[in-house]
Design a protein around this motif. Structure first.
Motif, mmCIF file in Angstrom:
data_model
loop_
_atom_site.group_PDB
_atom_site.id
_atom_site.type_symbol
_atom_site.label_atom_id
_atom_site.label_comp_id
_atom_site.label_asym_id
_atom_site.label_seq_id
_atom_site.Cartn_x
_atom_site.Cartn_y
_atom_site.Cartn_z
ATOM 1 N N ASP A 35 0.832 -1.196 0.000
ATOM 2 C CA ASP A 35 0.000 0.000 0.000
ATOM 3 C C ASP A 35 0.875 1.258 0.000
ATOM 4 N N VAL A 41 1.549 3.355 2.307
ATOM 5 C CA VAL A 41 2.401 3.490 3.487
ATOM 6 C C VAL A 41 3.625 2.587 3.353
ATOM 7 N N ARG A 57 -0.945 4.822 8.409
ATOM 8 C CA ARG A 57 -2.178 4.221 7.874
ATOM 9 C C ARG A 57 -3.417 4.885 8.479
#
Length: 161
Positions: A2, A4, A28
Motif C-alpha cells: 500500500d 504506506v 495508515r
C-alpha cells in the motif's frame, strides 16, 4: 503493497538508519482518515454541506437538545470561530436556529430545525454505509479487535500522552 509501505521503503532507501516503524500504524490511520474525509466531503458537497457543518449537525442531533456554541466546539474539536462560521452557514440554510439562553443571556444556543433533523436522519445512514464499505474486508472479530486497539491508541492521544 500500500501507499504506506511505499513511503516506508522510500525512507529506508534515503535514510537507512531512521526508524520509521511508527508510520506503519500512524501513517495508515492518517491516510485512512484523509481518504474517508475526502469521500465524506464529496458526498456532503452534493448536499451543499461541508464536513465541518455536518459535524455540527450530528453533534446537535446526538445531544437531542439545543447546545451552547462552546459545547458544540468541545464536541466537534473545532474552534469557536469555526463553529460560528459553520453555524452562520447552517442558519442561512435553515438547518439550525440560534437562540439565547433564558438564564444566561451572554451565550448562544444552537438547535436543529426540523429541516436540519431530517437532513441528519437522511445523511447519517449514507455516511455509515461509506464507512462500512471500508471495513468489508474484515470479519466481525477482526473489526472488533481493530476497534479495541485503535481505542487504546486514541485514549493515549486524547489524554495527551
Amino acid at each position: 503493497m500500500d501507499s504506506v509501505d511505499r513511503l516506508r521503503a522510500q525512507w529506508h532507501e534515503q535514510v537507512p538508519g531512521l526508524d520509521v516503524a511508527p508510520i506503519a500504524v500512524a501513517g495508515r490511520i492518517t491516510r485512512i482518515a484523509a481518504l474517508l474525509a475526502a469521500q465524506s466531503e464529496a458526498a456532503l458537497a452534493d448536499e451543499g454541506l461541508t464536513r465541518g457543518e455536518f459535524d455540527v449537525l450530528t453533534a446537535l442531533r446526538r445531544a437531542g437538545r439545543a447546545l451552547r456554541a462552546s459545547e458544540v466546539s468541545t464536541l466537534t474539536a473545532a474552534s469557536g470561530a469555526a463553529i460560528t462560521k459553520r453555524a452562520d452557514a447552517l442558519v442561512r440554510a435553515g438547518l439550525v436556529a440560534r437562540g439565547i439562553p433564558h438564564r444566561d443571556r451572554r451565550g448562544v444556543l444552537l438547535e436543529l430545525t426540523e429541516q436540519g433533523r431530517a437532513a441528519v436522519d437522511r445523511l447519517m445512514p449514507e455516511h455509515l454505509a461509506r464507512e462500512a464499505r471500508v471495513l468489508e474486508g474484515l470479519d466481525a472479530d477482526d473489526a472488533e479487535r481493530l476497534a479495541q486497539l485503535l481505542s487504546r491508541v486514541l485514549v493515549r492521544v486524547e489524554g495527551g500522552a
